[in-house]
Scaffold this motif. Structure first.
Motif, PDB file in Angstrom:
ATOM      1  N   ALA A 296       0.834  -1.208  -0.326  1.00 52.65           N
ATOM      2  CA  ALA A 296      -0.028   0.108  -0.291  1.00 52.65           C
ATOM      3  C   ALA A 296       1.136   1.071  -0.047  1.00 52.65           C
ATOM      4  O   ALA A 296       1.934   0.975   0.600  1.00 52.65           O
ATOM      5  CB  ALA A 296      -1.321   0.054   0.959  1.00 52.65           C
ATOM      6  N   GLU A 297       0.068   1.844  -0.838  1.00 50.78           N
ATOM      7  CA  GLU A 297       1.069   3.428  -0.836  1.00 50.78           C
ATOM      8  C   GLU A 297       1.184   4.177   0.259  1.00 50.78           C
ATOM      9  O   GLU A 297       0.419   4.701   0.698  1.00 50.78           O
ATOM     10  CB  GLU A 297       1.179   3.662  -1.720  1.00 50.78           C
ATOM     11  N   LYS A 298       2.249   4.594   1.121  1.00 48.21           N
ATOM     12  CA  LYS A 298       1.725   5.824   2.518  1.00 48.21           C
ATOM     13  C   LYS A 298       1.751   7.150   2.062  1.00 48.21           C
ATOM     14  O   LYS A 298       1.702   7.427   0.663  1.00 48.21           O
ATOM     15  CB  LYS A 298       2.986   5.920   2.678  1.00 48.21           C
ATOM     16  N   ASP A 299       0.871   7.490   2.652  1.00 49.84           N
ATOM     17  CA  ASP A 299       0.374   8.896   2.380  1.00 49.84           C
ATOM     18  C   ASP A 299       1.397   9.949   3.004  1.00 49.84           C
ATOM     19  O   ASP A 299       1.396  10.393   4.002  1.00 49.84           O
ATOM     20  CB  ASP A 299      -0.843   9.307   3.714  1.00 49.84           C
TER      21      ASP A 299
ATOM     22  N   CYS B 149      -5.001  10.987  -8.986  1.00 48.90           N
ATOM     23  CA  CYS B 149      -6.169  11.203  -7.725  1.00 48.90           C
ATOM     24  C   CYS B 149      -6.673  10.143  -6.904  1.00 48.90           C
ATOM     25  O   CYS B 149      -6.341  10.152  -5.251  1.00 48.90           O
ATOM     26  CB  CYS B 149      -6.636  12.327  -8.001  1.00 48.90           C
TER      27      CYS B 149
ATOM     28  N   ARG C 125      -4.705   7.407  -6.828  1.00 50.95           N
ATOM     29  CA  ARG C 125      -3.327   6.589  -6.317  1.00 50.95           C
ATOM     30  C   ARG C 125      -3.258   6.286  -4.703  1.00 50.95           C
ATOM     31  O   ARG C 125      -3.228   5.601  -3.948  1.00 50.95           O
ATOM     32  CB  ARG C 125      -2.449   7.571  -6.088  1.00 50.95           C
ATOM     33  N   SER C 126      -4.403   7.335  -3.945  1.00 54.58           N
ATOM     34  CA  SER C 126      -4.009   7.190  -2.765  1.00 54.58           C
ATOM     35  C   SER C 126      -5.424   8.399  -1.924  1.00 54.58           C
ATOM     36  O   SER C 126      -6.071   9.337  -2.831  1.00 54.58           O
ATOM     37  CB  SER C 126      -2.944   7.202  -1.411  1.00 54.58           C
ATOM     38  N   PRO C 127      -6.022   8.280  -1.190  1.00 57.10           N
ATOM     39  CA  PRO C 127      -7.232   8.841  -0.205  1.00 57.10           C
ATOM     40  C   PRO C 127      -6.480  10.700  -0.444  1.00 57.10           C
ATOM     41  O   PRO C 127      -6.686  11.819  -0.336  1.00 57.10           O
ATOM     42  CB  PRO C 127      -7.905   8.263   0.648  1.00 57.10           C
ATOM     43  N   ALA C 128      -4.785  10.421   0.199  1.00 61.09           N
ATOM     44  CA  ALA C 128      -4.442  11.354   0.235  1.00 61.09           C
ATOM     45  C   ALA C 128      -4.125  12.361  -1.149  1.00 61.09           C
ATOM     46  O   ALA C 128      -4.361  13.289  -0.704  1.00 61.09           O
ATOM     47  CB  ALA C 128      -3.239  11.197   0.881  1.00 61.09           C
ATOM     48  N   HIS C 129      -3.942  11.713  -2.048  1.00 62.73           N
ATOM     49  CA  HIS C 129      -3.681  12.358  -2.955  1.00 62.73           C
ATOM     50  C   HIS C 129      -5.471  12.669  -3.480  1.00 62.73           C
ATOM     51  O   HIS C 129      -4.761  14.382  -3.752  1.00 62.73           O
ATOM     52  CB  HIS C 129      -3.339  11.259  -4.378  1.00 62.73           C
TER      53      HIS C 129
END
Length: 329
Positions: A2-5, A45, A47-51
């Motif tokens: 999982a990609e980290k924020d 956008c 890629r993750s909720p943070a993006h």
């Protein structure tokens, strides 16, 4: 995995998600954005909720700046020659692709904040000009069209009556007697008919302004038909057609010669006009200053001369921000 924020690192060093989101906005406002950019933004956008959140927050900054900037107001180089071509299939395909990207990203709205990048309809147009670009379109049959900056145009398939649509922006249109049949130009729900004439058409935010330079035009809008002669101008919007008024067409169409000419125009309107020719935005924060009349001739390839003029002539405070944003107060 999982990609980290967390901030991303590249050859240029460490960059936060906020910085990347702002870089996306800068790309969109560069005047060079494409449908591929819209697809790439959708992927970024996603890629993750943070993006997605970072882009949404960057977009909100533009929204807030737009609300602050709105004040009461009334209304480089040689062009490239292109031959007429009808591209309905490309138009619909491209429009659909961008609309899907807009919906997928969730935050890239159809009407961008402060009109800083083109709408999906403008992206998908048969012809579109970028910031400070002019483009000449030779349609044949005695019809030529010159598109001004940030303008978009569709061309209908040839029939007994040639039709084009100005989606947004500005165009100078010439119709010679050699043309077979009349030319009809659609803009913001209105029709402009010409058989032997030269005129300027401006369409912004649902309001159209027609200026006749030579010959006679017939303008149809909201069930009315108004004849417009040389040296006259009318505007229409919201179901209302204004009365024709006298103008100097050479001033209105000075953009064709690479100049912006202002005669006793309120500074707020001058700023709005100059913003069409530059990346970023000039934001006028002083309403009283916005009412000051301006007489000036500004070369289009040096539109930022206005900033120095306002600072020196009116004593305005100038604050420069990232992304070519300049605040006048």
């Amino acid at each position: 995995m999982a990609e980290k924020d967390t901030p991303m690192t590249d050859a240029g060093g460490t960059q936060t998600l906020d910085g990347e989101a702002q870089a996306w906005l800068m790309r969109l406002t560069s005047g060079d954005a494409t449908a591929a950019d819209a697809q790439a933004l959708k992927a970024w956008c996603g890629r993750s909720p943070a993006h997605a959140r970072a882009f949404a927050e960057a977009n909100l900054l533009w929204d807030r700046l737009e609300k602050v900037a709105r004040l009461p107001a009334v209304a480089p180089g040689a062009g490239r020659v292109a031959s007429h071509r009808g591209l309905p299939s490309r138009r619909w395909f491209l429009g659909g692709a961008i609309a899907a990207s807009v919906a997928g990203a969730g935050y890239l709205v159809a009407r961008p904040p402060m009109d800083l990048w083109p709408s999906p309809q403008e992206f998908a147009a048969d012809y579109r000009t970028r910031t400070a670009e002019r483009r000449e379109i030779a349609m044949g049959d005695g019809v030529t069209v010159e598109l001004n900056t940030r303008s978009s145009l569709n061309v209908s398939p040839k029939t007994t009556e040639r039709q084009i649509e100005l989606i947004a922006g500005e165009a100078a249109i010439s119709v010679s007697p050699r043309q077979i049949g009349a030319l009809t130009v659609r803009a913001a729900g209105g029709l402009v008919h010409a058989t032997d004439a030269q005129f300027n058409l401006r369409c912004d935010a649902g309001r159209s302004v027609v200026t006749c330079h030579r010959g006679t035009l017939a303008v149809d809008y909201a069930g009315r038909t108004v004849d417009l002669g040389a040296g006259r101008q009318l505007a229409y919007a919201d179901g209302v057609v204004g009365a024709p008024v006298p103008v100097d067409p050479a001033v209105v169409m000075a953009w064709r010669d690479g100049q912006l000419v202002f005669r006793q125009m309120p500074l707020a309107e001058v700023v709005d006009e100059v913003n069409r020719y530059r990346n970023g935005r000039i934001v006028l924060m002083n309403e009283a200053l916005g009412r000051r009349p301006v007489d000036a001739r500004i070369p289009i390839d040096r539109v930022d001369d206005l900033i120095a003029l306002v600072r020196e002539a009116y004593g305005a405070k100038v604050t420069s921000l990232p992304g070519a944003i300049v605040v006048l107060s």
